[in-house]
Design an enzyme around this catalytic site. Structure first.
Site, PDB file in Angstrom:
ATOM      1  N   LYS A 109       0.852  -1.348   0.170  1.00  0.00           N
ATOM      2  CA  LYS A 109      -0.177   0.122   0.417  1.00  0.00           C
ATOM      3  C   LYS A 109       1.014   1.210   0.210  1.00  0.00           C
ATOM      4  O   LYS A 109       1.806   1.411   0.822  1.00  0.00           O
ATOM      5  CB  LYS A 109      -0.722   0.090   0.982  1.00  0.00           C
ATOM      6  CG  LYS A 109      -2.176   0.763   1.279  1.00  0.00           C
ATOM      7  CD  LYS A 109      -3.029  -0.523   0.843  1.00  0.00           C
ATOM      8  CE  LYS A 109      -4.816   0.935   0.162  1.00  0.00           C
ATOM      9  NZ  LYS A 109      -5.754  -0.035   0.197  1.00  0.00           N
ATOM     10  N   GLY A 221     -20.581   7.273   2.919  1.00  0.00           N
ATOM     11  CA  GLY A 221     -19.322   7.145   2.523  1.00  0.00           C
ATOM     12  C   GLY A 221     -19.572   7.254   1.062  1.00  0.00           C
ATOM     13  O   GLY A 221     -20.731   6.403   0.431  1.00  0.00           O
ATOM     14  N   GLY A 223     -17.310   7.781  -1.798  1.00  0.00           N
ATOM     15  CA  GLY A 223     -16.749   8.312  -2.876  1.00  0.00           C
ATOM     16  C   GLY A 223     -17.206   7.142  -4.118  1.00  0.00           C
ATOM     17  O   GLY A 223     -18.141   6.668  -3.863  1.00  0.00           O
ATOM     18  N   ASN A 224     -16.345   6.390  -4.384  1.00  0.00           N
ATOM     19  CA  ASN A 224     -16.574   5.542  -5.345  1.00  0.00           C
ATOM     20  C   ASN A 224     -16.859   4.310  -5.030  1.00  0.00           C
ATOM     21  O   ASN A 224     -18.081   3.957  -5.722  1.00  0.00           O
ATOM     22  CB  ASN A 224     -14.667   4.796  -5.863  1.00  0.00           C
ATOM     23  CG  ASN A 224     -14.611   4.110  -7.374  1.00  0.00           C
ATOM     24  OD1 ASN A 224     -15.112   2.602  -6.558  1.00  0.00           O
ATOM     25  ND2 ASN A 224     -14.990   3.640  -8.385  1.00  0.00           N
ATOM     26  N   ALA A 225     -16.940   3.705  -4.010  1.00  0.00           N
ATOM     27  CA  ALA A 225     -17.232   2.148  -3.314  1.00  0.00           C
ATOM     28  C   ALA A 225     -18.589   2.569  -2.846  1.00  0.00           C
ATOM     29  O   ALA A 225     -19.720   1.612  -3.534  1.00  0.00           O
ATOM     30  CB  ALA A 225     -16.789   1.952  -2.073  1.00  0.00           C
ATOM     31  N   GLY A 226     -18.907   4.056  -1.909  1.00  0.00           N
ATOM     32  CA  GLY A 226     -19.931   4.021  -1.307  1.00  0.00           C
ATOM     33  C   GLY A 226     -21.326   4.471  -2.356  1.00  0.00           C
ATOM     34  O   GLY A 226     -22.241   3.874  -2.439  1.00  0.00           O
TER      35      GLY A 226
HETATM   36  N1  GLU Z   1      -7.592   0.285  -2.718  1.00  0.00           N
HETATM   37  C1  GLU Z   1      -8.039  -1.229  -3.221  1.00  0.00           C
HETATM   38  C2  GLU Z   1      -7.567  -1.527  -1.848  1.00  0.00           C
HETATM   39  O1  GLU Z   1      -7.946  -1.584  -0.896  1.00  0.00           O
HETATM   40  C3  GLU Z   1      -7.729  -1.203  -4.730  1.00  0.00           C
HETATM   41  C4  GLU Z   1      -6.587  -2.188  -4.744  1.00  0.00           C
HETATM   42  C5  GLU Z   1      -5.905  -2.912  -5.776  1.00  0.00           C
HETATM   43  O2  GLU Z   1      -6.659  -2.309  -7.062  1.00  0.00           O
HETATM   44  O3  GLU Z   1      -4.705  -3.107  -6.289  1.00  0.00           O
HETATM   45  O4  GLU Z   1      -8.455  -3.008  -2.115  1.00  0.00           O
END
Ligand code: GLU
Length: 418
Positions: A109, A221, A223-226
């Site tokens: 990360k 939330g 954003g993209n996910a919510g």
């Molecule tokens: N940031 C996303 C996660 O936390 C996606 C990570 C990715 O696709 O490598 O899973």
């Protein structure tokens, strides 16, 4: 978030104890140790020219946690609260997540401590390119493949890929996933986290025999996910009665018109002020009398402090680390089903994997092929986690960790590193 990483390690210890006790196998201390420490941690400070011509120094991180099952994989977060402890925790969770859904990656990360709301697009571009320059020698398509996370998007990934390709002198789309379709992104990547979460949620709903029309959903939330989860759930005729973003939330017992809310958010930059609902705070949203709660923002929002007031029967963790371990245990005792982050939001990295495969083969899939493969992996992973948790009479988080840690330890043994 304080001690997020320590929490992750406690979950690891607890899981290893269960595996040893229930399966009557011995895991060597050094085999556990290897999962307790990141393989490499990079902290870098770098100057960025701001629009007013002045230089500003930013700090960024990349934690390459574990690569025993494949190259490091995980997103990059741009947020004012990013620090090393958080990035380490997120990198550890990526290691577990990739193993839960059995894709050939380890975990990593990255992040930059920054408030992007205070930067122009040009400044965000220069910031991204500066980060790539300091990290270029440790990432790569077979080493470490970043992706979007909180406050980074496909445009940031495009700059990322461009800068890396210029440094190496070779067009390298596979160095990063979550790119725009035009330059090697995959169909369905933008909605993948939400889509994967929706598949596992619907699996659980069917297992528990809850009818669609009995469901009421609150989502923290947008954003993209919510946002995409709300859209997909609404398209499948589920009732969503509350949503929120970082500025606050809105609530309507009769159900929120999600298309209108998305339009409002696009035009106004926030959900507050949306006429067809009442205003509520983010904290109130978590405690609403709904049966499905979807935390889709940041870590540590369900804790010992508010867990007693949570009324949901199902929690779908689209965010990473929204529930503290203690709160999670209390929820399990109360009979609440928590679909853990390492399964619930894994759809994102699964479609990242498809994107990477397409980049390497230079052969692109249509949306249907992406969806079929994603649903196959999510349904299979749900089944494995569910069955493991039932077998060991534990919650789904521990079920997911057992599945993942067994795979990781086997890989350590086969590679002969321990
Ligand atoms: N940031 C996303 C996660 O936390 C996606 C990570 C990715 O696709 O490598 O899973």
């Amino acid at each position: 978030m304080a001690n997020a990483f320590q929490e992750g390690l406690r979950q690891l210890d607890k899981t290893c104890e269960i595996i040893q006790r229930e399966k009557k196998i011995t895991i060597k201390t050094e085999e556990i140790e290897i999962l307790k420490k990141p393989k490499r941690v990079v902290e870098a400070s770098f100057p960025v020219t701001m629009d007013n011509g002045k230089l500003k120094i930013f700090t960024g991180y990349r934690v390459q946690y574990n690569d025993v099952r494949g190259p490091f994989k995980g997103g990059i977060r741009f947020h004012p609260k990013v620090d090393l402890d958080e990035v380490k925790a997120l990198a550890f969770w990526m290691t577990i997540k990739c193993a839960v859904v059995n894709i050939p990656y380890g975990g990593g990360k990255g992040g930059i401590t920054v408030d992007t709301k205070k930067l122009s697009q040009r400044e965000i571009e220069r910031l991204t390119r500066a980060y790539v320059r300091v990290m270029a020698n440790i990432i790569g398509p077979d080493r470490d493949i970043p992706a979007p996370d909180v406050y980074t998007n496909s445009q940031v990934m495009a700059w990322f890929m461009d800068e890396y390709s210029q440094i190496k002198g070779v067009n390298t789309p596979a160095v990063v996933t979550g790119k725009p379709i035009e330059i090697g992104g995959s169909q369905g990547r933008d909605t993948a986290t939400a889509q994967g979460g929706f598949y596992v949620f619907d699996n659980l709903r069917k297992k528990l025999r809850i009818k669609k029309n009995q469901i009421e959903i609150a989502i923290q939330g947008f954003g993209n996910a919510g946002l995409n989860f709300a859209k997909i759930a609404a398209d499948h005729d589920f009732k969503i009665i509350a949503i929120s973003d970082s500025q606050g939330g809105i609530y309507n017992k009769k159900g929120i018109d999600i298309k209108k809310a998305i339009k409002y958010k696009k035009e106004n930059g926030q959900l507050r002020g949306f006429k067809l609902a009442e205003e509520i705070s983010n904290e109130e949203l978590l405690e609403l009398p709904v049966n499905v709660l979807v935390p889709a923002a940041l870590e540590n929002v369900i804790t010992e402090k508010n867990v007693k007031n949570i009324k949901a029967k199902i929690i779908v963790e689209l965010a990473n680390g929204p529930t503290s371990i203690k709160a999670g245990e209390e929820l399990f005792e109360k009979g609440v089903y928590v679909i853990p982050d390492v399964l619930a939001n894994a759809g994102g990295v699964v479609v990242s994997y498809f994107e990477w495969v397409q980049n390497i083969r230079h052969f692109y899939w249509d949306a249907k092929k992406v969806q079929n493969n994603l649903s196959y992996i999510m349904n299979k992973s749900f089944k494995e986690v569910w069955e493991t948790s039932q077998k060991y009479k534990t919650n789904m988080r521990t079920g997911a960790y057992i599945t993942a840690i067994e795979r990781l330890i086997n890989a350590v043994r086969i590679r002969g590193r321990a």
